[in-house]
Design an enzyme around this catalytic site. Structure first.
Site, short mmCIF file in Angstrom:
data_model
loop_
_atom_site.label_atom_id
_atom_site.label_comp_id
_atom_site.label_asym_id
_atom_site.label_seq_id
_atom_site.Cartn_x
_atom_site.Cartn_y
_atom_site.Cartn_z
N GLN A 16 60.17 25.35 87.14
CA GLN A 16 59.41 24.64 87.21
C GLN A 16 58.53 25.08 88.82
O GLN A 16 57.45 24.43 88.86
CB GLN A 16 59.78 23.26 88.23
CG GLN A 16 60.79 22.34 87.05
CD GLN A 16 61.78 21.33 87.98
OE1 GLN A 16 61.11 21.01 88.64
NE2 GLN A 16 62.26 20.72 86.99
N HIS A 35 62.13 21.45 91.52
CA HIS A 35 61.73 20.39 92.54
C HIS A 35 61.02 20.97 93.15
O HIS A 35 61.76 21.14 94.87
CB HIS A 35 63.53 19.31 92.83
CG HIS A 35 64.48 19.06 91.83
ND1 HIS A 35 65.42 17.79 92.20
CD2 HIS A 35 63.77 18.79 90.41
CE1 HIS A 35 65.58 17.12 90.68
NE2 HIS A 35 64.69 17.81 90.19
N GLU A 90 61.23 5.74 89.71
CA GLU A 90 60.66 5.48 91.08
C GLU A 90 59.29 5.59 91.15
O GLU A 90 58.60 6.53 91.19
CB GLU A 90 61.33 5.43 92.29
CG GLU A 90 62.68 5.30 92.13
CD GLU A 90 63.09 5.28 94.02
OE1 GLU A 90 64.64 4.60 94.17
OE2 GLU A 90 62.25 5.77 94.86
#
Length: 392
Positions: A107, A169, A263
Site C-alpha cells: 500500500q 496501513h 467508520e
C-alpha cells in the site's frame, strides 16, 4: 449523536438507473464499459447525471487536489509520479522534484496531495508518501513550490515515528483546516495495531501541524512530554478519508475496519480516543475476535459504520451548485464494492445512504470541484479521472 450501522442488502438503496447489466442481486452492481458509461444518463434518487472521463491512462492514481485556476494535480501511487491535468487534458510530463526516499510496495508509494490555502501567493504543494529510512517505512509529508513542471525547494515537514517493517496501513490523507493548520492521517501499520492506543508514537492517529510542520501551541498534547505533540486524536486503524465540511468548517474522517467496522468519525474532540483496537465493530480477516467490546468509557463512537466492510477510500462534502439536492451530503469512494456512496446528512447524522455507479471501478478518491462538478479517481492500472455532470 445517533450511531448507524449499515448492512447489506437491507438498508442500502442501490441504483441501477437503467445503465448497465445487473450482476449481483440485491445490490445491483453494474458491469459497465467506459463508452457506454459516458453515453447513458444515470437516474439517481435526487439527480440525473452523466459521467465524463476527464483523463485516463493514470497508473493507480491515489490522491488529487485542485489548483485555484481549476487545474488538477493527481498522484500515481506505484510509479511515484505527480501529474497535472490542465485545460481538460493530462499533461504528458510528470511534475519533477519529489522526495527521493519514497518506499514502493504493498500500500506504499506516493499517496495524497494537497494545495496550500494561500497557493496563489506561495505556490506551495504538499505530498504524503511512505518514506523509507532506518527501521523500515512510515508516513511522511513534504512540501515544495510548484513552478512550471517542477517542485522547487522541497522540504520534508513531517516523519512518522517509529518507522516500521510492513507494507500496509499508511493512512496519509491530507486536509487543511479553516485556521490554516494541516491535518494528516496515519495508519497502525497493520501489525502494530495496539500502538494505536499508545500516543507516545504516531501510529494510528490523526495529526495536526502548522503549515511548516511545527506543532500548534493549542494542540491537545502540546504541553506533555509523554505524548507525541503532533497528535490531535488517536485510536484509529487506517484513515483514508479526510474532509472539511464547508457549512461549519468541521473536520471529518473515515477509516478502514478489518472485516466490518469501517467508520466515519467527526473530529470535534481534540485529544479524543476513537477506540481501535480496544473497541471495534469488525473482526480479524481470519475470523478471529479482535475485541469483544464495541463501547468503552472515554472512547468515541462513530457517526456511522459499515458491516460488512465497503473498504472506503477518499471522501468529500459536496458544496457546489450544479447538484442542489446533494449540497451538504458526504460522498465516499468504495474499493471493495466498487461504487460511489452518497451519505445524506442532517446535521451530524447520516439519515440515508445511496449507492451510485455500482460496479464501475474501485473509487480511490472523491473531490467537490470548484466548477460545481463531482470528481472521482479510479484505482486501476489504467486509472481514470471521472466527472459527474447533471442532466436537465
Amino acid at each position: 449523536m445517533p450511531i448507524h450501522r449499515f448492512s447489506f442488502p437491507f438498508t442500502v438503496r442501490a441504483l441501477a438507473g437503467g445503465l448497465c447489466r445487473p450482476v449481483v442481486g440485491a445490490l445491483l452492481l453494474l458491469a459497465c464499459d467506459v463508452p457506454r458509461l459516458q453515453a447513458d444518463v444515470i437516474s439517481s434518487e435526487q439527480h440525473a447525471f452523466r459521467v465524463r472521463v476527464v483523463a485516463s491512462g493514470l497508473h493507480y492514481p491515489w490522491g488529487m487536489a485542485f489548483l485555484p485556476n481549476g487545474d488538477l494535480l493527481v498522484t500515481e501511487k506505484e510509479r511515484g509520479r505527480l501529474r497535472l491535468i490542465t485545460g481538460g487534458k493530462l499533461d504528458s510530463r510528470p511534475i519533477v522534484g519529489l522526495p527521493d526516499n519514497i518506499y514502493f510496495g504493498g500500500q506504499g508509494g506516493l499517496l495524497d496531495v494537497a494545495v496550500h490555502p494561500d497557493f496563489a501567493r506561495n505556490r506551495l504543494v504538499y505530498v504524503s508518501y511512505s518514506g523509507g529510512g532506518p527501521g523500515g517505512a512510515g508516513t511522511e509529508v513534504a512540501r515544495g513550490q510548484l513552478r512550471g513542471d517542477q517542485l522547487h525547494d522541497l522540504e520534508t515537514i513531517f516523519k512518522v515515528a517509529p518507522k516500521t517493517r510492513g507494507r500496509a496501513h499508511y493512512g496519509s490523507r491530507l486536509a487543511f483546516a479553516a485556521d490554516g493548520s494541516l491535518f494528516i492521517t496515519t495508519g497502525d501499520r497493520y501489525h502494530r495495531l495496539h500502538d494505536a492506543q499508545d500516543p507516545s508514537n504516531h501510529l494510528g492517529t490523526v495529526l495536526r501541524v502548522n503549515d511548516d510542520g511545527s506543532v500548534p501551541a493549542d494542540n491537545p498534547f502540546a504541553a506533555r512530554n509523554d505524548v507525541k505533540p503532533e497528535i490531535y486524536s488517536y485510536g484509529h486503524r487506517n484513515g483514508q478519508g479526510l474532509a472539511v465540511r464547508p457549512a461549519d468548517q468541521s473536520m471529518w474522517m473515515h477509516e478502514h475496519g478489518p472485516r466490518g467496522g469501517d467508520e466515519v468519525n467527526k473530529l470535534d474532540q481534540p485529544g479524543a480516543n476513537y477506540g481501535w483496537p480496544a473497541i471495534t465493530y469488525g473482526i480479524d480477516y481470519s475470523g478471529a475476535i479482535i475485541s469483544d467490546q464495541t463501547h468503552a468509557p472515554g472512547m468515541e463512537q462513530p457517526v456511522v459504520f459499515w458491516s460488512p466492510s465497503i473498504a472506503p477510500s477518499g471522501m468529500a462534502f459536496y458544496d457546489g451548485g450544479r447538484f442542489p439536492q446533494w449540497k451538504g451530503d458526504l460522498f465516499v469512494g468504495a474499493l471493495k464494492l466498487r461504487h460511489l456512496r452518497r451519505l445524506e446528512m442532517r446535521g451530524d447524522e447520516v439519515v440515508a445512504q445511496e449507492v451510485l455507479l455500482g460496479g464501475v471501478a474501485r473509487i480511490r478518491d472523491v473531490k467537490s470541484g470548484p466548477d460545481g462538478y463531482l470528481y472521482l479517481i479510479t484505482d486501476e492500472r489504467r486509472g481514470r479521472v471521472l466527472r459527474l455532470e447533471p442532466v436537465e
